[in-house]
Design a protein around this motif. Sequence first.
Motif, short mmCIF file in Angstrom:
data_model
loop_
_atom_site.label_atom_id
_atom_site.label_comp_id
_atom_site.label_asym_id
_atom_site.label_seq_id
_atom_site.Cartn_x
_atom_site.Cartn_y
_atom_site.Cartn_z
N ILE A 134 0.83 -1.20 0.00
CA ILE A 134 0.00 0.00 0.00
C ILE A 134 0.87 1.26 0.00
CG2 ILE A 134 -1.95 -1.04 1.23
CD1 ILE A 134 -0.18 0.96 3.50
N ARG A 135 0.22 2.42 -0.03
CA ARG A 135 0.96 3.69 0.09
C ARG A 135 1.34 3.87 1.57
NH1 ARG A 135 0.83 9.07 1.36
NH2 ARG A 135 1.52 10.53 -0.24
N PRO A 136 2.64 3.87 1.88
CA PRO A 136 3.02 4.04 3.29
C PRO A 136 2.81 5.48 3.76
CG PRO A 136 4.97 3.87 1.91
CD PRO A 136 3.79 3.70 1.00
N GLY A 141 5.59 7.87 1.42
CA GLY A 141 4.34 7.87 0.65
C GLY A 141 4.47 8.68 -0.63
N TYR A 142 5.18 9.82 -0.54
CA TYR A 142 5.35 10.66 -1.73
C TYR A 142 6.21 9.95 -2.78
CZ TYR A 142 3.28 14.20 1.22
OH TYR A 142 2.41 14.88 2.04
N GLY A 143 7.19 9.21 -2.30
CA GLY A 143 8.02 8.41 -3.21
C GLY A 143 7.16 7.39 -3.93
N PHE A 144 6.22 6.81 -3.20
CA PHE A 144 5.33 5.81 -3.81
C PHE A 144 4.37 6.46 -4.81
CE2 PHE A 144 5.51 1.48 -1.79
CZ PHE A 144 6.77 1.66 -1.25
N ASP A 145 4.02 7.74 -4.57
CA ASP A 145 3.16 8.44 -5.54
C ASP A 145 3.89 8.57 -6.88
OD1 ASP A 145 1.13 8.78 -3.71
OD2 ASP A 145 1.80 10.78 -3.07
N ILE A 146 5.19 8.85 -6.80
CA ILE A 146 5.99 9.00 -8.03
C ILE A 146 6.14 7.63 -8.71
CG2 ILE A 146 8.28 9.63 -8.94
CD1 ILE A 146 8.39 11.66 -6.54
N ASN A 148 4.30 5.22 -8.56
CA ASN A 148 2.99 4.79 -9.08
C ASN A 148 2.79 5.15 -10.57
OD1 ASN A 148 0.28 3.68 -8.42
ND2 ASN A 148 -0.36 5.74 -9.00
N PHE A 149 3.29 6.34 -10.97
CA PHE A 149 3.15 6.75 -12.37
C PHE A 149 3.73 5.69 -13.29
CE2 PHE A 149 2.87 11.14 -10.69
CZ PHE A 149 1.71 11.52 -11.35
N PHE A 150 4.91 5.18 -12.89
CA PHE A 150 5.63 4.22 -13.73
C PHE A 150 5.01 2.82 -13.65
CE2 PHE A 150 8.57 7.60 -12.53
CZ PHE A 150 8.93 8.05 -13.80
N ARG A 161 -2.02 2.83 -3.44
CA ARG A 161 -3.40 2.58 -3.01
C ARG A 161 -3.47 2.58 -1.49
NH1 ARG A 161 -6.17 -1.01 -7.43
NH2 ARG A 161 -6.77 0.77 -8.73
N GLN A 162 -4.56 3.11 -0.97
CA GLN A 162 -4.79 3.03 0.48
C GLN A 162 -5.94 2.04 0.67
OE1 GLN A 162 -4.84 7.49 0.80
NE2 GLN A 162 -3.42 7.06 2.46
N THR A 163 -5.55 0.78 0.60
CA THR A 163 -6.54 -0.29 0.44
C THR A 163 -7.50 -0.41 1.62
OG1 THR A 163 -4.86 -1.37 -0.91
CG2 THR A 163 -6.74 -2.71 -0.27
N ALA A 164 -7.00 -0.24 2.84
CA ALA A 164 -7.90 -0.34 4.00
C ALA A 164 -8.96 0.76 3.94
CB ALA A 164 -7.10 -0.26 5.30
#
Length: 194
Positions: A134-136, A141-146, A148-150, A161-164
């Motif tokens: 998930i997005r930590p 979390g911001y690193g995961f946002d970037i 995510n694009f790729f 994703r913030q699955t919960a």
Amino acid sequence: MIYDKFAKGYDKVFAPFERRFLSNWRKETLSYLLENARILEIGAGTGANFRFYPQCESAAASEISYKMLEFAKGKTEFIELVQADAETLPFAANTFDAAFATLVFCSIPNPQKAFDEIKRVVKQNGKFVLLEHIRPKGLLGYGFDILNFFTVALIGDHFNRQTAKLAEKSGLKVLEVKRKAFGIVNLIICEVIK
Ligand SMILES: C[S@@+](CC[C@H](N)C(=O)[O-])C[C@H]1O[C@@H](n2cnc3c(N)ncnc32)[C@H](O)[C@@H]1O
């Protein structure tokens, strides 16, 4: 389907992770399922969870990729394998006592639709258990946002994703969220409320 291409190498690529931590997480995830129940797996892939299934009345493993299912076939005689999209499950309402998914909701285009399907096919107060990256929280979390694009563009895998939260928004009752790997992975235990 991108996983048709990954199917052949999937078990080999995951083997080191299975040895270090993934198998233990799988075991823990499935330990939340009651014995002697009717259970459903979503996105079963090559069947990596099959050896951890509890004693059950019946078990169905659904998976969208025909090729992934081909590899799953060799790992079970008891579990019913069903090619199906999690967003439109081919089961009648209230067919199952519980359902689970591991590393799947990151790949489903419309997770809300899949959660709605879980609510339909699992009976009232049944469990739905997820193990998902998930997005930590925090800067990571911001690193995961970037990232995510790729990952979305290349392999259809959502890394932020913030699955919960999505499960809760879909009307499932989130009973517990267990953080793993610095919050990059969550074990999410939900109850179906109709
Ligand atoms: C990372 S793999 C995980 C496989 C397996 N659950 C595991 O833990 O090894 C993601 C799986 O989700 C499946 N999947 C992706 N989108 C799906 C959908 N809409 N419906 C059902 N399965 C889907 C893929 O085909 C793939 O097998």
